[in-house]
Design a protein around this motif. Structure first.
Motif, PDB file in Angstrom:
ATOM      1  N   ILE A   1       0.676  -1.181   0.006  1.00 16.43           N
ATOM      2  CA  ILE A   1      -0.008  -0.181   0.089  1.00 16.43           C
ATOM      3  C   ILE A   1       0.776   1.208   0.077  1.00 16.43           C
ATOM      4  O   ILE A   1       1.544   1.279   0.758  1.00 16.43           O
ATOM      5  N   SER A   2       0.694   1.953  -0.998  1.00 17.63           N
ATOM      6  CA  SER A   2       1.597   3.355  -1.031  1.00 17.63           C
ATOM      7  C   SER A   2       0.638   4.516  -0.459  1.00 17.63           C
ATOM      8  O   SER A   2      -0.547   4.685  -1.094  1.00 17.63           O
ATOM      9  N   PHE A   3       1.153   5.302   0.124  1.00 16.99           N
ATOM     10  CA  PHE A   3       0.268   6.592   0.466  1.00 16.99           C
ATOM     11  C   PHE A   3       0.537   7.622  -0.377  1.00 16.99           C
ATOM     12  O   PHE A   3       0.277   8.956  -0.061  1.00 16.99           O
ATOM     13  N   LYS A   4       1.738   7.593  -1.380  1.00 20.00           N
ATOM     14  CA  LYS A   4       1.851   8.498  -2.317  1.00 20.00           C
ATOM     15  C   LYS A   4       1.117   8.197  -3.680  1.00 20.00           C
ATOM     16  O   LYS A   4       0.424   7.397  -3.900  1.00 20.00           O
ATOM     17  N   ALA A   5       0.874   9.646  -4.165  1.00 16.59           N
ATOM     18  CA  ALA A   5       0.135   9.438  -5.595  1.00 16.59           C
ATOM     19  C   ALA A   5       0.960   8.554  -6.618  1.00 16.59           C
ATOM     20  O   ALA A   5       2.212   8.392  -6.434  1.00 16.59           O
ATOM     21  N   LYS A   6       0.356   8.283  -7.506  1.00 20.49           N
ATOM     22  CA  LYS A   6       0.875   7.588  -8.579  1.00 20.49           C
ATOM     23  C   LYS A   6       1.020   8.489  -9.807  1.00 20.49           C
ATOM     24  O   LYS A   6       0.082   9.422  -9.875  1.00 20.49           O
TER      25      LYS A   6
ATOM     26  N   ILE B   1      -5.718  15.102  -6.227  1.00 20.13           N
ATOM     27  CA  ILE B   1      -5.047  14.291  -6.408  1.00 20.13           C
ATOM     28  C   ILE B   1      -4.931  13.528  -4.851  1.00 20.13           C
ATOM     29  O   ILE B   1      -5.029  12.209  -4.774  1.00 20.13           O
ATOM     30  N   ALA B   2      -4.828  14.208  -3.973  1.00 15.35           N
ATOM     31  CA  ALA B   2      -5.041  13.894  -2.672  1.00 15.35           C
ATOM     32  C   ALA B   2      -6.426  13.156  -2.438  1.00 15.35           C
ATOM     33  O   ALA B   2      -6.447  11.888  -1.541  1.00 15.35           O
ATOM     34  N   GLN B   3      -7.506  13.123  -2.764  1.00 10.05           N
ATOM     35  CA  GLN B   3      -8.746  12.681  -2.972  1.00 10.05           C
ATOM     36  C   GLN B   3      -8.576  11.345  -3.640  1.00 10.05           C
ATOM     37  O   GLN B   3      -9.270  10.297  -2.964  1.00 10.05           O
ATOM     38  N   LEU B   4      -7.966  11.441  -4.715  1.00 10.21           N
ATOM     39  CA  LEU B   4      -7.722  10.092  -5.343  1.00 10.21           C
ATOM     40  C   LEU B   4      -7.044   9.212  -4.750  1.00 10.21           C
ATOM     41  O   LEU B   4      -7.443   8.041  -4.517  1.00 10.21           O
ATOM     42  N   VAL B   5      -6.029   9.550  -3.984  1.00 13.50           N
ATOM     43  CA  VAL B   5      -5.213   8.629  -3.127  1.00 13.50           C
ATOM     44  C   VAL B   5      -6.031   8.106  -1.981  1.00 13.50           C
ATOM     45  O   VAL B   5      -5.740   6.858  -1.743  1.00 13.50           O
ATOM     46  N   SER B   6      -6.624   9.006  -1.492  1.00 13.02           N
ATOM     47  CA  SER B   6      -7.342   8.496  -0.193  1.00 13.02           C
ATOM     48  C   SER B   6      -8.404   7.587  -0.614  1.00 13.02           C
ATOM     49  O   SER B   6      -8.568   6.475  -0.031  1.00 13.02           O
ATOM     50  N   LEU B   7      -8.939   7.614  -1.743  1.00  9.52           N
ATOM     51  CA  LEU B   7      -9.928   6.785  -2.381  1.00  9.52           C
ATOM     52  C   LEU B   7      -9.345   5.433  -2.380  1.00  9.52           C
ATOM     53  O   LEU B   7      -9.637   4.313  -2.211  1.00  9.52           O
ATOM     54  N   ARG B   8      -8.161   5.501  -3.352  1.00  9.29           N
ATOM     55  CA  ARG B   8      -7.396   4.242  -3.574  1.00  9.29           C
ATOM     56  C   ARG B   8      -7.179   3.250  -2.193  1.00  9.29           C
ATOM     57  O   ARG B   8      -7.113   2.197  -2.329  1.00  9.29           O
TER      58      ARG B   8
ATOM     59  N   ALA C   1      -9.412  -5.949   4.591  1.00 12.71           N
ATOM     60  CA  ALA C   1     -10.378  -6.253   5.817  1.00 12.71           C
ATOM     61  C   ALA C   1     -11.180  -7.321   5.411  1.00 12.71           C
ATOM     62  O   ALA C   1     -11.703  -8.170   6.144  1.00 12.71           O
ATOM     63  N   ARG C   2     -12.193  -7.089   4.094  1.00 10.98           N
ATOM     64  CA  ARG C   2     -13.072  -7.739   3.933  1.00 10.98           C
ATOM     65  C   ARG C   2     -12.542  -9.140   3.017  1.00 10.98           C
ATOM     66  O   ARG C   2     -13.492 -10.258   3.130  1.00 10.98           O
ATOM     67  N   GLY C   3     -11.625  -8.987   2.479  1.00 12.13           N
ATOM     68  CA  GLY C   3     -10.880 -10.252   1.777  1.00 12.13           C
ATOM     69  C   GLY C   3     -11.567 -10.560   0.436  1.00 12.13           C
ATOM     70  O   GLY C   3     -11.311 -11.484  -0.250  1.00 12.13           O
ATOM     71  N   SER C   4     -12.328  -9.335   0.090  1.00 20.03           N
ATOM     72  CA  SER C   4     -13.072  -9.508  -1.401  1.00 20.03           C
ATOM     73  C   SER C   4     -12.966  -8.095  -1.972  1.00 20.03           C
ATOM     74  O   SER C   4     -13.263  -7.123  -1.248  1.00 20.03           O
ATOM     75  N   SER C   5     -12.841  -7.867  -3.201  1.00 20.27           N
ATOM     76  CA  SER C   5     -12.717  -6.772  -3.981  1.00 20.27           C
ATOM     77  C   SER C   5     -13.964  -6.226  -4.464  1.00 20.27           C
ATOM     78  O   SER C   5     -14.052  -5.091  -4.940  1.00 20.27           O
ATOM     79  N   THR C   6     -15.065  -7.189  -4.471  1.00 16.30           N
ATOM     80  CA  THR C   6     -16.611  -6.787  -5.127  1.00 16.30           C
ATOM     81  C   THR C   6     -17.396  -5.837  -4.211  1.00 16.30           C
ATOM     82  O   THR C   6     -18.376  -5.371  -4.682  1.00 16.30           O
ATOM     83  N   GLU C   7     -17.013  -6.120  -2.894  1.00 16.28           N
ATOM     84  CA  GLU C   7     -18.262  -5.261  -1.858  1.00 16.28           C
ATOM     85  C   GLU C   7     -18.032  -4.065  -1.501  1.00 16.28           C
ATOM     86  O   GLU C   7     -18.850  -3.163  -1.107  1.00 16.28           O
ATOM     87  N   TRP C   8     -16.974  -3.454  -1.983  1.00 13.37           N
ATOM     88  CA  TRP C   8     -16.507  -1.733  -1.565  1.00 13.37           C
ATOM     89  C   TRP C   8     -17.134  -0.972  -2.603  1.00 13.37           C
ATOM     90  O   TRP C   8     -17.424  -1.053  -3.827  1.00 13.37           O
ATOM     91  N   THR C   9     -17.614   0.170  -1.863  1.00  8.95           N
ATOM     92  CA  THR C   9     -18.228   1.117  -2.663  1.00  8.95           C
ATOM     93  C   THR C   9     -17.865   2.595  -1.912  1.00  8.95           C
ATOM     94  O   THR C   9     -17.578   2.659  -0.912  1.00  8.95           O
ATOM     95  N   PRO C  10     -17.651   3.433  -2.911  1.00  7.95           N
ATOM     96  CA  PRO C  10     -16.704   4.693  -2.214  1.00  7.95           C
ATOM     97  C   PRO C  10     -17.923   5.445  -1.530  1.00  7.95           C
ATOM     98  O   PRO C  10     -19.220   5.360  -1.572  1.00  7.95           O
ATOM     99  N   PRO C  11     -17.174   6.285  -0.512  1.00  9.49           N
ATOM    100  CA  PRO C  11     -18.230   7.178   0.262  1.00  9.49           C
ATOM    101  C   PRO C  11     -18.984   8.151  -0.403  1.00  9.49           C
ATOM    102  O   PRO C  11     -18.632   8.391  -1.562  1.00  9.49           O
ATOM    103  N   PRO C  12     -19.905   8.577   0.330  1.00 13.30           N
ATOM    104  CA  PRO C  12     -20.860   9.738  -0.593  1.00 13.30           C
ATOM    105  C   PRO C  12     -19.814  10.950  -0.647  1.00 13.30           C
ATOM    106  O   PRO C  12     -19.086  11.206   0.047  1.00 13.30           O
TER     107      PRO C  12
END
Length: 161
Positions: free
Chosen positions: A9-14, A104-111, A120-131
């Motif tokens: 996990i990288s906390f820097k922008a790509k 960019i900070a928003q994109l990084v925090s979403l990523r 935490a959930r062990g699955s990538s299909t259940e995630w939804t972005p915050p409102p």
């Protein structure tokens, strides 16, 4: 802890996040930032993207040069220095760069949020972005502002309806 199998996990922008945001602000395709065109309408956004990429990704000049159309590393060095010198003197440029930094900070925090929830959930299909968040003090016009300054103005942050 990184187990060596997945990407850490990288906390820097790509670099692609920086290019996407800058291209979006200027209304250009991302390919314009990688092109060899020297027209001002493409060169200035490219230089700003190079400066932000250097600042926010921690990538070396040669790495950035490869991502911006296989240029020489001194081109990225020149862009970084040129934009850094202009930023304190040009209010529009400074506001645009701050807006890019915020996006960019928003994109990084979403990523990162997506990665953490996925782990935490062990699955990538259940995630939804915050409102999306909505600022509740419309009489103040600001391109971008940090949370402490916004709260000092009496603003609140609430989830959008």
């Amino acid at each position: 802890m990184w187990d060596g199998q997945a990407e850490p996990i990288s906390f820097k922008a790509k670099i692609h996040e920086v290019k996407t945001v800058v291209a979006g602000i200027y209304g250009l395709p991302v390919s314009a930032l990688e092109s060899n065109c020297r027209k001002r309408i493409w060169a200035h956004p490219r230089q700003e993207a190079m400066k932000l990429a250097r600042e926010l990704t921690g990538a070396s000049y040669p790495q950035l040069a490869r991502h911006f159309g296989d240029r020489d590393h001194t081109t990225v060095l020149y862009a970084d220095r040129k934009v850094s010198l202009r930023e304190p003197e040009d209010a529009k440029l400074a506001a645009r760069l701050n807006e890019c930094r915020a996006r960019i900070a928003q994109l990084v925090s979403l990523r990162i949020g997506k990665l953490l929830v996925t782990l935490a959930r062990g699955s990538s299909t259940e995630w939804t972005p915050p409102p999306p968040m909505q600022l509740s003090k419309p009489d103040v016009v600001v391109a971008s502002i940090d949370l402490v300054s916004w709260q000092a103005l009496g603003g609140e942050i609430r989830a959008a309806a």
